[in-house]
Design an enzyme around this catalytic site. Structure first.
Site, mmCIF file in Angstrom:
data_model
loop_
_atom_site.group_PDB
_atom_site.id
_atom_site.type_symbol
_atom_site.label_atom_id
_atom_site.label_comp_id
_atom_site.label_asym_id
_atom_site.label_seq_id
_atom_site.Cartn_x
_atom_site.Cartn_y
_atom_site.Cartn_z
ATOM 1 N N GLU A 1 15.371 24.673 -16.185
ATOM 2 C CA GLU A 1 16.757 25.253 -16.536
ATOM 3 C C GLU A 1 17.616 25.809 -15.144
ATOM 4 O OE1 GLU A 1 17.580 25.088 -19.728
ATOM 5 O OE2 GLU A 1 15.899 25.339 -20.655
ATOM 6 N N ASN B 1 23.372 22.219 -22.738
ATOM 7 C CA ASN B 1 22.334 21.478 -23.490
ATOM 8 C C ASN B 1 22.038 20.106 -22.868
ATOM 9 O OD1 ASN B 1 22.676 23.229 -25.793
ATOM 10 N ND2 ASN B 1 24.271 22.416 -26.495
ATOM 11 N N LYS C 1 25.899 30.695 -15.765
ATOM 12 C CA LYS C 1 25.792 30.877 -17.256
ATOM 13 C C LYS C 1 26.783 31.898 -17.742
ATOM 14 C CE LYS C 1 23.193 31.052 -21.406
ATOM 15 N NZ LYS C 1 21.986 30.880 -22.398
ATOM 16 N N HIS D 1 18.634 18.485 -23.604
ATOM 17 C CA HIS D 1 18.042 19.033 -24.614
ATOM 18 C C HIS D 1 18.287 18.334 -25.904
ATOM 19 C CE1 HIS D 1 18.452 22.743 -22.084
ATOM 20 N NE2 HIS D 1 17.905 23.505 -22.998
ATOM 21 N N HIS E 1 14.645 18.281 -26.951
ATOM 22 C CA HIS E 1 14.373 18.688 -28.580
ATOM 23 C C HIS E 1 13.436 17.702 -29.434
ATOM 24 C CE1 HIS E 1 17.433 22.015 -28.601
ATOM 25 N NE2 HIS E 1 16.274 22.570 -28.049
ATOM 26 N N HIS F 1 9.023 24.017 -23.556
ATOM 27 C CA HIS F 1 10.580 23.717 -23.578
ATOM 28 C C HIS F 1 11.149 23.376 -22.370
ATOM 29 C CE1 HIS F 1 14.669 24.114 -24.816
ATOM 30 N NE2 HIS F 1 14.883 25.093 -23.998
ATOM 31 N N ARG G 1 22.773 45.959 -40.014
ATOM 32 C CA ARG G 1 24.016 45.255 -39.714
ATOM 33 C C ARG G 1 24.466 45.244 -38.240
ATOM 34 N NH1 ARG G 1 26.151 46.459 -44.602
ATOM 35 N NH2 ARG G 1 26.047 44.663 -46.086
ATOM 36 N N ARG H 1 30.463 25.311 -23.285
ATOM 37 C CA ARG H 1 28.987 25.921 -23.313
ATOM 38 C C ARG H 1 28.092 24.850 -23.611
ATOM 39 N NH1 ARG H 1 26.629 31.641 -25.793
ATOM 40 N NH2 ARG H 1 24.519 31.284 -25.213
ATOM 41 N N LYS I 1 22.615 34.255 -27.595
ATOM 42 C CA LYS I 1 22.043 33.229 -28.445
ATOM 43 C C LYS I 1 20.658 34.168 -29.023
ATOM 44 C CE LYS I 1 24.007 28.588 -27.653
ATOM 45 N NZ LYS I 1 23.514 27.245 -27.377
ATOM 46 N N GLU J 1 30.145 28.092 -28.158
ATOM 47 C CA GLU J 1 29.982 26.821 -27.846
ATOM 48 C C GLU J 1 30.946 25.895 -28.629
ATOM 49 O OE1 GLU J 1 25.620 26.031 -27.581
ATOM 50 O OE2 GLU J 1 26.084 24.114 -28.280
HETATM 51 P P1 NAD Z 1 7.579 32.710 -23.963
HETATM 52 O O1 NAD Z 1 8.578 33.906 -24.472
HETATM 53 O O2 NAD Z 1 6.626 32.160 -25.200
HETATM 54 O O3 NAD Z 1 6.880 33.103 -22.611
HETATM 55 C C1 NAD Z 1 5.922 31.978 -22.005
HETATM 56 C C2 NAD Z 1 4.640 32.630 -21.897
HETATM 57 O O4 NAD Z 1 4.526 33.528 -20.807
HETATM 58 C C3 NAD Z 1 3.938 33.545 -22.907
HETATM 59 O O5 NAD Z 1 2.645 33.038 -23.100
HETATM 60 C C4 NAD Z 1 4.018 34.757 -22.505
HETATM 61 O O6 NAD Z 1 3.206 35.526 -23.064
HETATM 62 C C5 NAD Z 1 4.191 34.744 -21.116
HETATM 63 N N1 NAD Z 1 4.795 35.493 -20.178
HETATM 64 C C6 NAD Z 1 5.695 36.207 -20.306
HETATM 65 N N2 NAD Z 1 6.124 37.062 -19.153
HETATM 66 C C7 NAD Z 1 5.034 36.839 -18.567
HETATM 67 C C8 NAD Z 1 4.813 37.638 -17.442
HETATM 68 N N3 NAD Z 1 5.845 38.387 -16.409
HETATM 69 N N4 NAD Z 1 3.541 37.483 -16.689
HETATM 70 C C9 NAD Z 1 2.660 36.767 -17.305
HETATM 71 N N5 NAD Z 1 2.833 35.883 -18.498
HETATM 72 C C10 NAD Z 1 4.110 36.199 -19.186
HETATM 73 O O7 NAD Z 1 8.757 31.412 -23.528
HETATM 74 P P2 NAD Z 1 9.951 31.357 -22.677
HETATM 75 O O8 NAD Z 1 9.949 29.931 -22.249
HETATM 76 O O9 NAD Z 1 10.319 32.388 -21.698
HETATM 77 O O10 NAD Z 1 11.060 31.144 -23.894
HETATM 78 C C11 NAD Z 1 10.968 30.126 -24.793
HETATM 79 C C12 NAD Z 1 11.577 30.291 -25.943
HETATM 80 O O11 NAD Z 1 13.161 30.763 -25.427
HETATM 81 C C13 NAD Z 1 11.739 29.424 -27.272
HETATM 82 O O12 NAD Z 1 11.698 29.745 -28.182
HETATM 83 C C14 NAD Z 1 13.156 28.680 -26.916
HETATM 84 O O13 NAD Z 1 13.666 28.348 -28.085
HETATM 85 C C15 NAD Z 1 13.885 30.065 -26.459
HETATM 86 N N6 NAD Z 1 15.377 29.858 -25.719
HETATM 87 C C16 NAD Z 1 16.383 30.463 -26.333
HETATM 88 C C17 NAD Z 1 17.408 30.256 -25.365
HETATM 89 C C18 NAD Z 1 18.598 31.010 -25.585
HETATM 90 O O14 NAD Z 1 19.871 30.804 -25.092
HETATM 91 N N7 NAD Z 1 18.492 32.177 -26.816
HETATM 92 C C19 NAD Z 1 17.769 29.614 -24.393
HETATM 93 C C20 NAD Z 1 16.339 28.729 -24.087
HETATM 94 C C21 NAD Z 1 15.267 28.669 -24.657
HETATM 95 N N1 GLY Z 2 20.502 27.941 -23.606
HETATM 96 C C1 GLY Z 2 21.804 27.290 -23.951
HETATM 97 C C2 GLY Z 2 22.951 28.290 -24.303
HETATM 98 O O1 GLY Z 2 22.556 29.437 -24.063
HETATM 99 O O2 GLY Z 2 23.840 27.716 -24.669
#
Ligand code: NAD
Ligand code: GLY
Length: 376
Positions: free
Chosen positions: A194, A257, A239, A260, A264, A278, A130, A253, A152, A249
């Site tokens: 972004e 999006n 942010k 998005h 999406h 993404h 938890r 917030r 998030k 949100e």
């Molecule tokens: P990811 O975590 O898959 O990383 C992208 C690629 O880069 C991967 O192949 C990884 O192995 C590689 N990588 C990471 N750091 C590296 C480094 N320093 N050097 C070399 N390679 C490296 O993708 P991402 O774009 O970071 O994140 C996408 C995810 O984030 C999605 O699942 C999306 O839904 C989520 N997301 C979440 C939020 C949120 O607010 N929580 C916002 C936007 C996106």
């Molecule tokens: N990535 C959108 C949010 O954090 O609200």
């Protein structure tokens, strides 16, 4: 807004959420001092590091050395890279491993990687026993400017992306800009979408700054470090300001999006695969949102032209046809109607010109269809 950027010195921002407020440390080489930054946050002198193999191979030794130099014991959970890791099965497996390794409520999870690791480890932190404290150490541009800040967390379900999740804030975010030096250019560009988003939402000066300095940010190598540091810090400040105002949100917030709803739908049509990242979907989605805004009289054609030119010059795809995958406007609309952000049956679109984004509902879907059609 500086012309000649000199932002390499590390800086600390605060995301103000009362007794859940936390620091966002940003700078070059911060990974090497991560132990010292973590120490004041730890109840036990040990951490449970959740990461993945690609990040470990590029940056893992630095974190290992930093933890060792502060005498912090580390247990490592090294997962496979890629979106598939944000699954219910991987979540169950991670939760079981953390419990089997003896994690308790006085421990701290460190999410070390991109958005995939941040979202999964954050969700594990929110739910195992938890709630366990956690710290984000993001290593992609997307994670540094967006997903690591704001709480998030979540995983994907067979029915769709991010359908299981929690708002759960980290205790700190440690952003080392130098980790971006090993990030593939395509990932850097995707994260850049972004960054642009913050300018388009409500910060025209920042958008102008990006028009002048964007190329330095996306060129890999130490040369762009100052510009990257400035852009990441500016994005995190935006942010933090938005999340402090509207953590769950209910209002502002939702502006994050921008692009998005369209994006999406494109990602869903591509099966959330490597065909379309993404951030790439967000870039095309932003152009679609601006196009719809122009058609609805909510933006000037000049704004659409500026954003299109900038993303194109920086090397990003700006239309759905460039994805190279057959899809129809009708299929994309169906995805939009299943979006998490549908409320009372209406799709929410973030629309407006550069600096004047707002959420609109009840938008004429024939206009959206025309936008999609022209982009396909
Ligand atoms: P990811 O975590 O898959 O990383 C992208 C690629 O880069 C991967 O192949 C990884 O192995 C590689 N990588 C990471 N750091 C590296 C480094 N320093 N050097 C070399 N390679 C490296 O993708 P991402 O774009 O970071 O994140 C996408 C995810 O984030 C999605 O699942 C999306 O839904 C989520 N997301 C979440 C939020 C949120 O607010 N929580 C916002 C936007 C996106
Ligand atoms: N990535 C959108 C949010 O954090 O609200």
């Amino acid at each position: 807004m500086p012309d000649a950027v000199n932002a390499a010195a590390s800086q600390t921002l605060t995301l103000d959420l009362g007794d859940r407020s936390y620091a966002i440390h940003i700078g070059e080489k911060l990974l090497d001092t991560a132990g010292a930054l973590l120490m004041p946050l730890l109840k036990e002198k040990r951490v449970f590091v959740v990461t993945e193999s690609t990040v470990m191979s590029h940056q893992g030794d630095r974190l290992k050395a930093a933890l060792k130099s502060s005498d912090i014991e580390a247990k490592w959970f090294i997962l496979n890279p890629g979106e598939a890791t944000k699954s219910t099965t991987q979540f169950e497996s991670l939760a079981s491993s953390l419990l089997a390794a003896g994690i308790d409520r006085s421990d701290t999870i460190v999410a070390f990687g991109g958005g995939v690791i941040g979202d999964l480890a954050g969700f594990a932190a929110a739910t195992v026993l938890r709630g366990i404290n956690f710290v984000q150490i993001p290593t992609t541009l997307l994670a540094q400017v967006d997903s690591s800040v704001g709480g998030k967390t979540g995983i994907n379900m067979p029915l769709g992306k991010n359908l299981l999740g929690a708002f759960y804030q980290p205790k700190a975010v440690i952003i080392d800009i130098s980790t971006l030096e090993t990030l593939p250019r395509r990932e850097l560009l995707a994260g850049y979408a972004e960054v642009v988003k913050y300018g388009v939402i409500d910060d025209p000066d920042f958008f102008s700054w990006l028009e002048n300095n964007g190329p330095q940010i996306v060129e890999r190598g130490a040369g762009g470090a100052n510009a990257r540091t400035y852009a990441v810090a500016h994005s995190c400040a935006a942010k933090a300001r938005i999340v402090a105002e509207d953590e769950r949100e209910h209002g502002k917030r939702a502006l994050l999006n921008l692009g998005h709803t369209f994006g999406h739908a494109l990602e869903a049509e591509c099966g959330y695969s490597g065909i379309l990242l993404h951030g790439e979907a967000v870039a095309i989605g932003m152009i679609m949102a601006l196009d719809a805004s122009v058609r609805l009289g909510l933006a000037n054609a000049a704004d659409l032209e500026r954003v299109t030119t900038h993303l194109k010059d920086i090397g990003m795809k700006i239309s759905a046809r460039e994805i190279g995958r057959a899809m129809t406007a009708d299929a994309l609309i169906v995805h939009m109607t299943k979006d998490k952000k549908v409320e009372a049956g209406t799709i929410g679109f973030v629309l407006g010109g550069i600096g004047s984004a707002a959420v609109h509902r009840g938008v004429d879907l024939d206009i959206i269809k025309a936008v999609l059609h022209d982009s396909l």
